[in-house]
Design a protein around this motif. Structure first.
Motif, PDB file in Angstrom:
ATOM      1  N   PHE A 437       6.192   2.002  -1.369  1.00  7.53           N
ATOM      2  CA  PHE A 437       6.309   1.888   0.138  1.00  7.53           C
ATOM      3  C   PHE A 437       5.054   1.157   0.424  1.00  7.53           C
ATOM      4  O   PHE A 437       4.637   0.480   1.397  1.00  7.53           O
ATOM      5  N   GLY A 438       3.763   1.651  -0.267  1.00 11.90           N
ATOM      6  CA  GLY A 438       2.572   1.039   0.060  1.00 11.90           C
ATOM      7  C   GLY A 438       2.541  -0.412  -0.224  1.00 11.90           C
ATOM      8  O   GLY A 438       1.776  -1.208   0.658  1.00 11.90           O
ATOM      9  N   GLN A 439       3.494  -0.857  -1.234  1.00  8.26           N
ATOM     10  CA  GLN A 439       3.524  -2.271  -1.565  1.00  8.26           C
ATOM     11  C   GLN A 439       4.127  -3.111  -0.406  1.00  8.26           C
ATOM     12  O   GLN A 439       3.826  -4.143  -0.076  1.00  8.26           O
ATOM     13  N   ILE A 440       5.330  -2.364   0.053  1.00 11.44           N
ATOM     14  CA  ILE A 440       5.917  -2.928   1.345  1.00 11.44           C
ATOM     15  C   ILE A 440       4.940  -3.174   2.467  1.00 11.44           C
ATOM     16  O   ILE A 440       4.949  -4.184   3.128  1.00 11.44           O
ATOM     17  N   ALA A 441       4.336  -2.026   2.841  1.00 12.41           N
ATOM     18  CA  ALA A 441       3.401  -2.038   4.008  1.00 12.41           C
ATOM     19  C   ALA A 441       2.484  -3.337   3.715  1.00 12.41           C
ATOM     20  O   ALA A 441       1.767  -3.613   4.563  1.00 12.41           O
ATOM     21  N   SER A 442       1.892  -3.465   2.486  1.00 11.67           N
ATOM     22  CA  SER A 442       0.933  -4.542   2.434  1.00 11.67           C
ATOM     23  C   SER A 442       1.312  -5.837   2.409  1.00 11.67           C
ATOM     24  O   SER A 442       0.745  -6.843   2.207  1.00 11.67           O
ATOM     25  N   GLY A 443       3.105  -5.916   2.413  1.00 14.28           N
ATOM     26  CA  GLY A 443       3.574  -7.324   2.763  1.00 14.28           C
ATOM     27  C   GLY A 443       4.432  -7.825   1.639  1.00 14.28           C
ATOM     28  O   GLY A 443       4.908  -8.909   1.853  1.00 14.28           O
TER      29      GLY A 443
END
Length: 463
Positions: A437-443
């Motif tokens: 989810f950190g990866q999704i939040a980063s784009g």
């Protein structure tokens, strides 16, 4: 996720609740303090009389003369509701003739401590487990099957859904652990910042939330690094809750299909909900893509955050004189995280603790009886002054103890979700969720990230 105890200004909000409650303790390190130095609980001056008021379950055993029941409980109870423990000990001793030794534990390295004890000849008679820990010991056949006596536990037909499920077999047919207490996440917001932006009533739907956040963001546009709603990307509990808005809670992350699991992270409805979360964090949250929620209370106390999604106790942490800003005490409000409609809030992850009897307990029936007394209607009524009780029937007691508890109480009583109830679920899976989810939040593309995440988690669940 480990819990922590925060001294709050409201007695009922105080331990309401320890970092949202579950405990996936990592192995390694030394045993937690108190693991070997138990103390016998002293009777409380406000202990209930023998038998207890409100207790409807029949005794599982009363044959305890000359025996000592060894109970492992977390220090959360010692610091937050020792009176509940004391009165249960008093009633249990009067009923059975057995003594009780309370061994106070801490969550640090607790998994390692339990692993060493539960399969040994010195296993405790009663064991507190975080609800994300419990399935591991059920799967290893290290807990006593309590199914035959389930009806003897007060309010067993009204236990909080996700908490009860965490102590059951994957198919729900057998009960190995009894729900103890719970914690739920809510929207914690700065009433003063919302009011200054022209928002006088808290949002009840996602559309209202977005409209309100637009106003709050505009009113504070001059503040650098301001978050109208702080949503750190690695807070996977919150992200999945939004996914549940459109997917639902049954089989979220993965669902059992016989003795195997199939993934649901790539379901279009789940991805749709995740996109809502992603849009919110992109529009209103600043600088949190690579972070989790651990420091959001301290950040909110500094004044640059108007709202967070957190456990009910976090409002007290934000206003704590030592760790936060006490001037915010009366400026914080709590409501259920808005959902698609006013009558359907965003489903909350329900954390909490269970109580179990190890399969190798020397006094298994007495341990079971102690749990019955400690979780009966009388005990839960006392506990409700400090924490969310284990059943829906007594949520009213929790809310009556402090009106500020309504948001967390309603969230716990309503539709909640939980991780796959599999013994193969591990802390590594939670780490993967944080990273994804950190990866999704980063784009990164949500569909692609979730596809890889699903494949990895299914390898664990189906191993």
């Amino acid at each position: 996720m480990q819990r922590k105890l925060i001294a709050l200004t409201s007695a009922a909000a105080a331990v309401a609740l320890m970092a949202s409650a579950c405990s996936s303790s990592k192995s390694g390190g030394t045993a937690p303090a108190g693991a070997t130095s138990g103390t016998t609980a002293a009777p409380s001056s406000n202990a209930l009389g023998t038998g207890g008021t409100g207790s409807t379950g029949s005794a599982i055993t009363t044959d305890g003369k000359g025996k000592t029941v060894n109970v492992w409980l977390m220090q959360d109870a010692q610091k937050g509701w020792n009176d509940v423990v004391d009165q249960a000990v008093t009633r249990f001793k009067a009923e059975t003739g057995a003594d009780v030794k309370i061994n106070w534990q801490t969550w640090t390295n607790y998994g390692q401590t339990v692993d060493a004890a539960v399969g040994s000849s010195s296993a405790p008679d009663v064991l507190e487990l975080g609800n994300t820990q419990t399935a591991k010991y059920i799967g290893a056949n290290q807990l006593t099957d309590l199914t035959a006596d389930k009806a003897k536990f007060d309010n067993s037909g009204a236990w909080l859904d996700s908490l009860a499920a965490s102590g059951a077999s994957p198919d729900g047919a057998k009960q190995y652990a009894i729900p103890y207490y719970a914690g739920a996440r809510v929207l914690i917001y700065r009433k003063d910042l919302f009011a200054a932006a022209g928002v006088t009533n808290p949002p009840a739907t996602l559309d209202e939330l977005k409209a309100d956040l637009d106003k709050v963001k505009a009113a504070n546009s001059a503040k650098p690094n301001f978050s109208a709603l702080y949503l750190p990307g690695q807070n996977w509990y919150t992200a999945i809750s939004f996914g549940a808005n459109t997917f639902g809670v049954q089989g979220i992350i993965a669902k059992a299909d016989g003795d195997k699991y199939t993934g649901t992270l790539t379901d279009p409805n789940f991805i749709k909900g995740i996109q809502t979360w992603n849009d919110l964090q992109k529009s209103y949250s600043v600088g949190g893509a690579g972070k989790d929620e651990k420091d959001q209370d301290a950040l909110m106390a500094k004044g640059n955050i108007a709202a967070i999604v957190g456990a009910g106790w976090e409002a007290g942490s934000v206003a704590d004189p030592q760790t936060g800003d006490p001037s915010l005490k009366d400026k914080l409000g709590e409501v259920a995280v808005p959902g698609l409609t006013a009558d359907k809030p965003t489903p909350a992850f329900l954390g909490g603790s269970n109580l179990a009897v190890p399969a190798k307990a020397a006094n298994a029936k007495l341990g079971e009886e102690w749990i019955r007394v400690f979780t009966d209607t009388a005990s839960m009524k006392l506990l409700a002054a400090k924490a969310i009780p284990n059943n829906k029937t007594q949520i009213g007691d929790y809310i009556a103890a402090d009106p500020a508890n309504k948001a967390t109480g309603d969230a716990a009583k309503g539709v909640t979700w939980f991780i796959p109830n599999s013994p193969n679920w591990a802390p590594a899976d939670e780490t993967q969720l944080k990273t994804a989810f950190g990866q999704i939040a980063s784009g990164q593309d949500p569909a692609a990230v979730l596809k890889g995440l699903q494949e990895s988690i299914l390898k664990d669940l189906n191993s």
